[in-house]
Design an enzyme around this catalytic site. Sequence first.
Site, short mmCIF file in Angstrom:
data_model
loop_
_atom_site.label_atom_id
_atom_site.label_comp_id
_atom_site.label_asym_id
_atom_site.label_seq_id
_atom_site.Cartn_x
_atom_site.Cartn_y
_atom_site.Cartn_z
N CYS A 73 0.81 -1.23 0.00
CA CYS A 73 0.00 0.00 0.00
C CYS A 73 0.84 1.27 0.00
O CYS A 73 0.32 2.36 -0.24
CB CYS A 73 -0.96 0.00 1.18
N HIS A 88 -3.35 7.46 1.81
CA HIS A 88 -3.72 6.11 1.38
C HIS A 88 -5.04 5.78 2.05
O HIS A 88 -5.25 6.05 3.23
CB HIS A 88 -2.63 5.11 1.80
N ASN A 91 -9.99 -0.05 -0.04
CA ASN A 91 -8.54 0.05 -0.08
C ASN A 91 -8.04 -0.57 -1.38
O ASN A 91 -8.09 -1.78 -1.54
CB ASN A 91 -7.96 -0.67 1.15
#
Length: 323
Positions: free
Chosen positions: A114, A250, A280
């Site tokens: 990520c 993020h 996500n």
Amino acid sequence: MTRRAVITGCGSFLPEKILTNDDLAKMVDTNDAWIRERTGIKERHIASEGELTSDLAIEAAKKALAVAGRDAADIDLIVVATTTPDLTFPSTAAVVQAKLGAGVGAAFDIQAVCTGFIYALSTAEKFIASGQHQNALVIGAETFSRILDWEDRATCVLFGDGAGAFVLEGRDEKDADGRGVMNSYLRCDGTMVDLLYVDGGVSSTQSTGHVRMQGNRVFREAITRISEAIECVVADAGVHVDDIDWFVPHQANERIIKGVVKKLSLRENQVVSTIAGQGNTSAASIPLAWCAGVDDGRIKKGDLVLIEGMGGGLTWGAALMRA
Ligand code: ACO
């Protein structure tokens, strides 16, 4: 002469298929209220069969090139941040280069889960600042749905698929009007691999494996480490958090974002959030959110924008730039 890497275009792409929380409640023991309260996620996009990470990347890249007014042939560097490449090799960046008809420059993938987009942006910025490359495509693209265990309610509700891309162009500092990537901060602590990993791989199991996560432990680490990265990147740039126009984090969990905002005294109305509709999307989430902020007119040329991320590794980082 100092070279700046200026973002001259961004583009994003989401697969058509949408998976809602109610859809998930038919697959595992969960419900819309739990997912929304714990994460802020309402729905996510899922790539259809045969739709590959490179396909999402290319759609995002084409839009970014159009905004920048550039042809693919002008691109001499492609960096793709992904954990879900089309193939073990060649890199997804090589596939993207060929499908786009980009110039024969350098092309490679970056794997920092990520945090991948921040690693990729920071790497491309350094290639441009050194003068080695002139026009880069930096892409975050994922088909994360392919590595989820669809029977594990603790992870399958969190993720989605998508892609976002930046065109970065080298400009002499005197011609950049202060725009461009200012600095970045990258970290990894490999001793915490057991908090978030995939239980398979080429060398170990000859398979891709599935995401495994100790969510509450990752959650606790996230706020501390992201805040540390932001404090460092802001101090190194000689600015103050009050100077920041937009915070593009993020998109892992709305509660993590709110925790960071509170800890650093940022303002909620500075946050560009796409988590409700996208979940996500790992390395794709920052450029996806960035594009949303540009497209709806919030992020304007010259604005000071902060990005941050944390993911498997554990990896974490932040970057500051003038849009
Ligand atoms: N629906 C209903 N109940 C659930 C679900 C679900 N989907 N998932 C877990 N539960 C249950 C658990 O079984 C547990 O039940 P128990 O109390 O009976 O044992 C209870 O809910 C609480 O579980 P926790 O894991 O403690 O829940 P938490 O409040 O921590 O929320 C979450 C879980 C959303 C995963 C959170 O921990 C989180 O967001 N963590 C960080 C994720 C992240 O940032 N990842 C990093 C990036 S990802 C990457 O790099 C690939």
